[in-house]
Design a protein around this motif. Structure first.
Motif, mmCIF file in Angstrom:
data_model
loop_
_atom_site.group_PDB
_atom_site.id
_atom_site.type_symbol
_atom_site.label_atom_id
_atom_site.label_comp_id
_atom_site.label_asym_id
_atom_site.label_seq_id
_atom_site.Cartn_x
_atom_site.Cartn_y
_atom_site.Cartn_z
ATOM 1 N N GLU A 154 -4.693 5.127 10.367
ATOM 2 C CA GLU A 154 -5.337 4.989 11.665
ATOM 3 C C GLU A 154 -4.683 3.899 12.498
ATOM 4 O O GLU A 154 -4.393 2.810 12.002
ATOM 5 C CB GLU A 154 -6.821 4.653 11.452
ATOM 6 N N SER A 155 -4.465 4.169 13.792
ATOM 7 C CA SER A 155 -3.893 3.135 14.656
ATOM 8 C C SER A 155 -4.098 3.474 16.130
ATOM 9 O O SER A 155 -4.120 4.652 16.517
ATOM 10 C CB SER A 155 -2.390 2.980 14.400
ATOM 11 N N LEU A 156 -4.236 2.440 16.943
ATOM 12 C CA LEU A 156 -4.104 2.601 18.385
ATOM 13 C C LEU A 156 -2.630 2.870 18.701
ATOM 14 O O LEU A 156 -1.745 2.494 17.920
ATOM 15 C CB LEU A 156 -4.588 1.338 19.107
ATOM 16 N N PRO A 157 -2.325 3.504 19.824
ATOM 17 C CA PRO A 157 -0.932 3.884 20.100
ATOM 18 C C PRO A 157 0.013 2.702 20.257
ATOM 19 O O PRO A 157 1.213 2.831 19.981
ATOM 20 C CB PRO A 157 -1.032 4.687 21.399
ATOM 21 N N ASP A 158 -0.500 1.533 20.675
ATOM 22 C CA ASP A 158 0.340 0.347 20.875
ATOM 23 C C ASP A 158 1.167 -0.004 19.648
ATOM 24 O O ASP A 158 2.289 -0.503 19.766
ATOM 25 C CB ASP A 158 -0.516 -0.892 21.173
ATOM 26 N N PHE A 159 0.586 0.218 18.470
ATOM 27 C CA PHE A 159 1.180 -0.295 17.239
ATOM 28 C C PHE A 159 1.983 0.764 16.477
ATOM 29 O O PHE A 159 2.496 0.479 15.406
ATOM 30 C CB PHE A 159 0.075 -0.852 16.342
ATOM 31 N N VAL A 160 2.075 1.973 17.048
ATOM 32 C CA VAL A 160 2.824 3.041 16.382
ATOM 33 C C VAL A 160 4.313 2.772 16.561
ATOM 34 O O VAL A 160 4.827 2.730 17.677
ATOM 35 C CB VAL A 160 2.453 4.422 16.946
ATOM 36 N N ASP A 161 4.982 2.570 15.451
ATOM 37 C CA ASP A 161 6.380 2.157 15.456
ATOM 38 C C ASP A 161 7.123 2.919 14.371
ATOM 39 O O ASP A 161 6.644 3.050 13.246
ATOM 40 C CB ASP A 161 6.447 0.636 15.219
ATOM 41 N N ARG A 162 8.310 3.401 14.708
ATOM 42 C CA ARG A 162 9.079 4.220 13.756
ATOM 43 C C ARG A 162 9.379 3.482 12.454
ATOM 44 O O ARG A 162 9.403 4.080 11.379
ATOM 45 C CB ARG A 162 10.373 4.690 14.420
ATOM 46 N N GLU A 163 9.599 2.169 12.540
ATOM 47 C CA GLU A 163 9.920 1.411 11.331
ATOM 48 C C GLU A 163 8.703 1.265 10.423
ATOM 49 O O GLU A 163 8.821 1.319 9.191
ATOM 50 C CB GLU A 163 10.493 0.048 11.708
ATOM 51 N N LYS A 164 7.525 1.074 11.019
ATOM 52 C CA LYS A 164 6.306 0.989 10.211
ATOM 53 C C LYS A 164 6.021 2.322 9.523
ATOM 54 O O LYS A 164 5.633 2.357 8.349
ATOM 55 C CB LYS A 164 5.120 0.579 11.088
ATOM 56 N N ILE A 165 6.225 3.409 10.246
ATOM 57 C CA ILE A 165 6.055 4.725 9.636
ATOM 58 C C ILE A 165 7.062 4.907 8.514
ATOM 59 O O ILE A 165 6.767 5.473 7.454
ATOM 60 C CB ILE A 165 6.199 5.833 10.698
ATOM 61 N N GLY A 166 8.268 4.376 8.729
ATOM 62 C CA GLY A 166 9.327 4.482 7.725
ATOM 63 C C GLY A 166 9.002 3.792 6.417
ATOM 64 O O GLY A 166 9.569 4.137 5.371
ATOM 65 N N ALA A 178 6.654 8.810 16.516
ATOM 66 C CA ALA A 178 6.487 9.552 15.261
ATOM 67 C C ALA A 178 7.584 10.603 15.108
ATOM 68 O O ALA A 178 8.066 10.849 13.999
ATOM 69 C CB ALA A 178 5.108 10.201 15.222
ATOM 70 N N ALA A 179 7.991 11.209 16.230
ATOM 71 C CA ALA A 179 9.056 12.216 16.173
ATOM 72 C C ALA A 179 10.374 11.588 15.730
ATOM 73 O O ALA A 179 11.130 12.183 14.947
ATOM 74 C CB ALA A 179 9.216 12.883 17.538
ATOM 75 N N VAL A 180 10.668 10.366 16.216
ATOM 76 C CA VAL A 180 11.882 9.659 15.783
ATOM 77 C C VAL A 180 11.797 9.341 14.294
ATOM 78 O O VAL A 180 12.765 9.509 13.549
ATOM 79 C CB VAL A 180 12.090 8.374 16.604
ATOM 80 N N ILE A 226 0.842 -1.199 0.000
ATOM 81 C CA ILE A 226 0.000 0.000 0.000
ATOM 82 C C ILE A 226 0.877 1.248 0.000
ATOM 83 O O ILE A 226 0.589 2.233 -0.691
ATOM 84 C CB ILE A 226 -0.960 -0.024 1.208
ATOM 85 N N ALA A 227 1.981 1.214 0.751
ATOM 86 C CA ALA A 227 2.915 2.337 0.756
ATOM 87 C C ALA A 227 3.459 2.582 -0.646
ATOM 88 O O ALA A 227 3.525 3.731 -1.116
ATOM 89 C CB ALA A 227 4.062 2.065 1.737
ATOM 90 N N GLU A 228 3.811 1.510 -1.340
ATOM 91 C CA GLU A 228 4.347 1.644 -2.698
ATOM 92 C C GLU A 228 3.281 2.168 -3.657
ATOM 93 O O GLU A 228 3.572 2.980 -4.547
ATOM 94 C CB GLU A 228 4.894 0.302 -3.176
ATOM 95 N N THR A 229 2.040 1.712 -3.458
ATOM 96 C CA THR A 229 0.941 2.146 -4.329
ATOM 97 C C THR A 229 0.755 3.657 -4.291
ATOM 98 O O THR A 229 0.478 4.288 -5.318
ATOM 99 C CB THR A 229 -0.369 1.446 -3.915
ATOM 100 N N PHE A 230 0.906 4.241 -3.107
ATOM 101 C CA PHE A 230 0.657 5.677 -2.956
ATOM 102 C C PHE A 230 1.951 6.479 -2.821
ATOM 103 O O PHE A 230 1.949 7.592 -2.297
ATOM 104 C CB PHE A 230 -0.246 5.908 -1.737
ATOM 105 N N ALA A 231 3.037 5.927 -3.328
ATOM 106 C CA ALA A 231 4.355 6.557 -3.174
ATOM 107 C C ALA A 231 4.430 7.948 -3.793
ATOM 108 O O ALA A 231 5.238 8.779 -3.352
ATOM 109 C CB ALA A 231 5.438 5.662 -3.776
#
Length: 366
Positions: free
Chosen positions: A150-162, A205-207, A137-142
């Protein structure tokens, strides 16, 4: 996933009691959904840190929110629209994305600058959207400018955002915080995490923002719930103003979306509503909060769903469309003077409700 503290998770009490009730209510759902079809898709405009953008909003049909399957939030009926069985294949998810792109091609003159993806749960929870699908999906909208996930805070991870910022896409994580007050979130919304977990997600997210350098920005969009059950109108307004101010003070949280509660099927709020124990918020309350928080250092928006209906945020029905239009206009312009152009006799009734409604009573008005 974070665990509630023992004092709010005693068997048959607190969140455990809420969850028992919610599981029974949700078990009444009879509808089933096609995993190859998105729940919804539409085009709109949204205010972002880089200005107003055309947006494509996608609600993916997944196995639903993990917390909702345990019982979940008192007001949320979105899990009732989820696929049975708890998981959707990579191929089915990509079929949904294709349908959304077809909708955009048929209804827009050019690709939307902003993509918003919701799952009625957590896009970053790999039980809902696995890593392979997330990266595809990231590649599709690159080539787009910005994406909201959308996410609960538990799953927010710098690598996933990356996975998204590596393509130069400004990436925002939309977190359903609901309120900055832990007691209200636990006891009224039945949501398990604390405000400090939201702050931790902002730090992640800041990282990710630092890791992306000048290529892309990463940040947090807080979703707050206006008038959860068990609060009076005035209590809900006071808590919302305080919550917006607290969110704006957290580094990395650049946008706050105030979502007035509406009555959805298969929820505790639905049960309360039909027993005269809940009234959705007044649109005057939404306008008042926006006026009171117009000077904070964050974008504050609201798009009341179901406005003007008995089950949605409403005034007297005569002025609902006009006030809704002003709320929408404020979201795009951040100019509180838009509310000086709307008035109605029912505003006096709202003022009486704000002054006289008391906790543990039924709502003063319907």
């Amino acid at each position: 996933m974070s665990k509630p503290t023992p004092d709010v998770y005693e068997q048959g009490k607190g969140m455990d009691a809420h969850n028992q009730v919610m599981r029974e209510i949700r078990s009444r759902k009879e509808a089933s959904y096609d995993p190859h079809e998105p729940t919804r898709v539409w085009l709109d405009e949204d205010n972002t840190p880089t200005g107003v953008k055309t947006s494509l909003t996608i609600i993916l049909n997944t196995g639903g929110c993990r917390w909702a399957r345990a019982g979940g939030c008192t007001m949320c009926g979105y899990v009732a629209e989820s696929v049975d069985g708890g998981s959707v294949s990579h191929e089915a998810l990509m079929n949904q994305i294709d349908i959304c792109l077809e909708h955009e091609a048929e209804n827009a003159d050019e690709p939307a600058e902003l993509i918003k993806i919701y799952t009625s749960g957590s896009f970053l929870d790999e039980r809902e959207v696995d890593a392979k699908s997330r990266r595809a999906i990231a590649e599709t909208f690159a080539e787009r400018e910005r994406i909201v996930l959308e996410s609960l805070p538990d799953f927010v991870d710098r690598e996933k955002i990356g996975d998204f910022t590596q393509y130069g896409i400004d990436t925002d994580i939309a977190i359903g915080l609901e309120t900055a007050t832990d007691r209200v979130r636990h006891d009224c919304v039945n949501k398990y995490f604390d405000f400090e977990d939201f702050e931790d997600a902002c730090a992640e997210a800041a990282v990710a923002d630092d890791d992306a350098g000048s290529e892309a920005d990463a940040g947090i969009k807080a979703y707050l719930l206006m008038k959860p059950p068990f609060l009076t109108e005035s209590e809900a307004v006071a808590d919302m103003i305080s919550s917006i101010e607290r969110c704006a003070d957290v580094s990395g949280c650049h946008t706050v979306s105030m979502n007035p509660c509406n009555v959805q099927r298969y929820t505790m709020v639905d049960e309360l509503y039909f027993n005269d124990g809940y009234r959705p918020p007044w649109l005057w309350s939404v306008a008042h909060v926006l006026e009171e928080t117009a000077d904070i250092d964050a974008i504050v928006v609201s798009d009341p769903v179901g406005h003007g209906s008995d089950r949605g945020p409403h005034n007297c029905q005569e002025c609902d469309d006009l006030v809704q239009k002003a709320i929408k206009d404020f979201g795009l312009r951040q100019d509180p003077t838009v509310f000086e152009q709307v008035s109605c006799e029912c505003e006096r009734t709202w003022e009486v409700v704000m002054e006289r409604e008391r906790s543990f009573n039924q709502p003063l008005t319907r």
